[in-house]
Scaffold this motif. Structure first.
Motif, PDB file in Angstrom:
ATOM      1  N   TRP A 153      -4.843   1.254  10.679  1.00 11.01           N
ATOM      2  CA  TRP A 153      -4.162   2.493  10.046  1.00 11.01           C
ATOM      3  C   TRP A 153      -3.195   2.072   8.935  1.00 11.01           C
ATOM      4  CZ3 TRP A 153      -4.046   1.572  15.205  1.00 11.01           C
ATOM      5  CH2 TRP A 153      -2.372   1.146  15.584  1.00 11.01           C
ATOM      6  N   ALA A 154      -2.834   0.782   8.946  1.00  8.73           N
ATOM      7  CA  ALA A 154      -1.924   0.179   8.066  1.00  8.73           C
ATOM      8  C   ALA A 154      -2.509   0.071   6.547  1.00  8.73           C
ATOM      9  CB  ALA A 154      -1.341  -1.004   8.263  1.00  8.73           C
ATOM     10  N   ASN A 155      -1.728   0.187   5.553  1.00  7.14           N
ATOM     11  CA  ASN A 155      -2.194  -0.154   4.145  1.00  7.14           C
ATOM     12  C   ASN A 155      -2.121  -1.628   4.098  1.00  7.14           C
ATOM     13  OD1 ASN A 155      -1.131  -1.226   1.347  1.00  7.14           O
ATOM     14  ND2 ASN A 155      -1.780   1.017   0.961  1.00  7.14           N
ATOM     15  N   PRO A 156      -3.232  -2.418   3.574  1.00  4.02           N
ATOM     16  CA  PRO A 156      -3.279  -3.848   3.488  1.00  4.02           C
ATOM     17  C   PRO A 156      -2.203  -4.469   2.650  1.00  4.02           C
ATOM     18  CG  PRO A 156      -5.043  -2.498   2.116  1.00  4.02           C
ATOM     19  CD  PRO A 156      -4.521  -1.524   3.065  1.00  4.02           C
ATOM     20  N   PHE A 157      -1.736  -3.779   1.561  1.00  3.56           N
ATOM     21  CA  PHE A 157      -0.743  -4.411   0.814  1.00  3.56           C
ATOM     22  C   PHE A 157       0.545  -4.557   1.456  1.00  3.56           C
ATOM     23  CE2 PHE A 157      -3.618  -2.606  -2.616  1.00  3.56           C
ATOM     24  CZ  PHE A 157      -3.412  -3.717  -3.656  1.00  3.56           C
ATOM     25  N   ALA A 158       0.912  -3.369   2.210  1.00  2.64           N
ATOM     26  CA  ALA A 158       2.078  -3.615   2.878  1.00  2.64           C
ATOM     27  C   ALA A 158       2.089  -4.342   4.167  1.00  2.64           C
ATOM     28  CB  ALA A 158       2.415  -2.227   3.294  1.00  2.64           C
TER      29      ALA A 158
END
Ligand code: FMN
Length: 311
Positions: A153-158
């Motif tokens: 569920w995490a944003n890949p950039f962050a």
């Protein structure tokens, strides 16, 4: 001197053909490793531990020392009753890379290291990442939003940038890798390797059936839905499959009860796909797919000369 990528001399592309339930078998793994991508499969795709032994023997006989490594994916959840038997077989075959998913890698790291394997762990949060590193893993696979199968569920950039604040070892980005340009983007972000799952389903060598492959060619990322109905935890599924499944048995018939390996395997005909399905335009061979990705990756490096400094 930049740090060499893991297995750099044996890879045509910094990529892993990701392990996929009911999709990745010996044909896909062999074709990927011959074409220069790490070929991965979940051990539970072999119908028994004895069959896993046969699969690994067959795969090894088809590859050479120059081929890309083979990776076995182990579900380390307590509901996987085959875990001890499968570990013993992986040790005996001298597997180079084991990828753990759905659970703590802690109990398996020691025995696999003793047999000479590298262990990478699937992680979906910073807390998972820190715990996997404390357990002694050799690399992290960052599961991000929009990945196929049991997604993150995490944003890949962050996620990549946050992990790079405390970890300098091998990082694999999983989710949304659509083409060669996205592989380069993942490297610029700080990943060493990428996972591609969905892109490899629509290949002749996958174990997927023709209707599933055709559905992938027809779909875009707008057709991907999240549901817990397959394995008990959120997975990315094609709407065309999910709508049919929910007509046959309403969602109340399969409540969200947490991960269960038997439930995952009993739903192995599900059509899963990640957002990268938008990059699937045709059914091809694995070698053709990897050659296309290499071409796109090389062109993207050329276009962005000056941005990339890791060779
Ligand atoms: C059909 C399918 C089955 C999957 N099965 C597994 C599995 O058994 N074990 C695992 O660790 N990951 C599994 N995954 C997740 C992939 O290994 C990988 O994280 C994901 O496909 C990456 O996203 P992408 O599909 O957008 O490339 C599966 C993914 C798909 C699409």
């Amino acid at each position: 001197m930049p740090t060499p990528r893991p297995w750099q001399n044996r890879l045509a592309l910094p990529a892993i053909a990701a392990p996929m339930t009911a999709v990745s078998g010996p044909d896909l793994v062999i074709a990927a490793c011959r074409a220069g991508a790490i070929g991965a499969f979940p051990t539970h795709n072999a119908p028994s531990s004895a069959a896993l032994d046969d699969w690994l023997g067959h795969i090894r006989a088809a590859l050479t020392a120059d081929s890309a490594p083979v990776a076995a994916n182990l579900v380390v959840h307590r509901t996987n009753r085959r875990l001890p038997a499968d570990i013993e077989i992986l040790q005996r075959h001298g597997i180079e890379l084991v990828i753990t998913s759905v659970g703590s890698p802690e109990p398996v790291v020691g025995p696999l290291h003793d047999a000479g394997a590298q262990v990478y762990a699937d992680v979906a949060s910073i807390d998972h990442a820190r715990r996997a590193l404390a357990a002694g893993v050799d690399g992290l696979i960052l599961l991000t939003a929009g990945a196929g199968g049991q997604t993150g569920w995490a944003n890949p950039f962050a996620f990549v940038r946050s992990v790079r604040e405390f970890y300098a070892g091998p990082v694999v980005l999983a989710g949304g890798i659509t083409d060669g340009r996205s592989i380069l983007a993942a490297e610029i972000l700080g990943a060493d390797l990428v996972y591609l799952g969905t892109r490899f389903i629509a290949t002749h060598e996958s174990m997927a059936d023709d209707a599933y492959r055709a559905a992938l060619v027809a779909a875009s990322l707008d057709d991907v839905r999240l549901s817990t109905r397959v394995g008990g935890i959120p997975a990315s599924l094609l709407a065309s499959w999910l709508d049919r499944a929910e007509q046959d048995a309403p969602p109340e018939a399969s409540p969200d009860t947490g991960f269960n390996q038997d439930r995952l395997l009993s739903n192995s005909t599900a059509w899963s796909a990640g957002h990268s399905v938008s990059g699937v335009g045709a059914v091809t061979s694995v070698a053709e797919l990897i050659a296309t990705l290499v071409g796109q990756y090389t062109a993207a490096r050329h276009d962005s000369a000056g941005l990339v400094t890791n060779d």
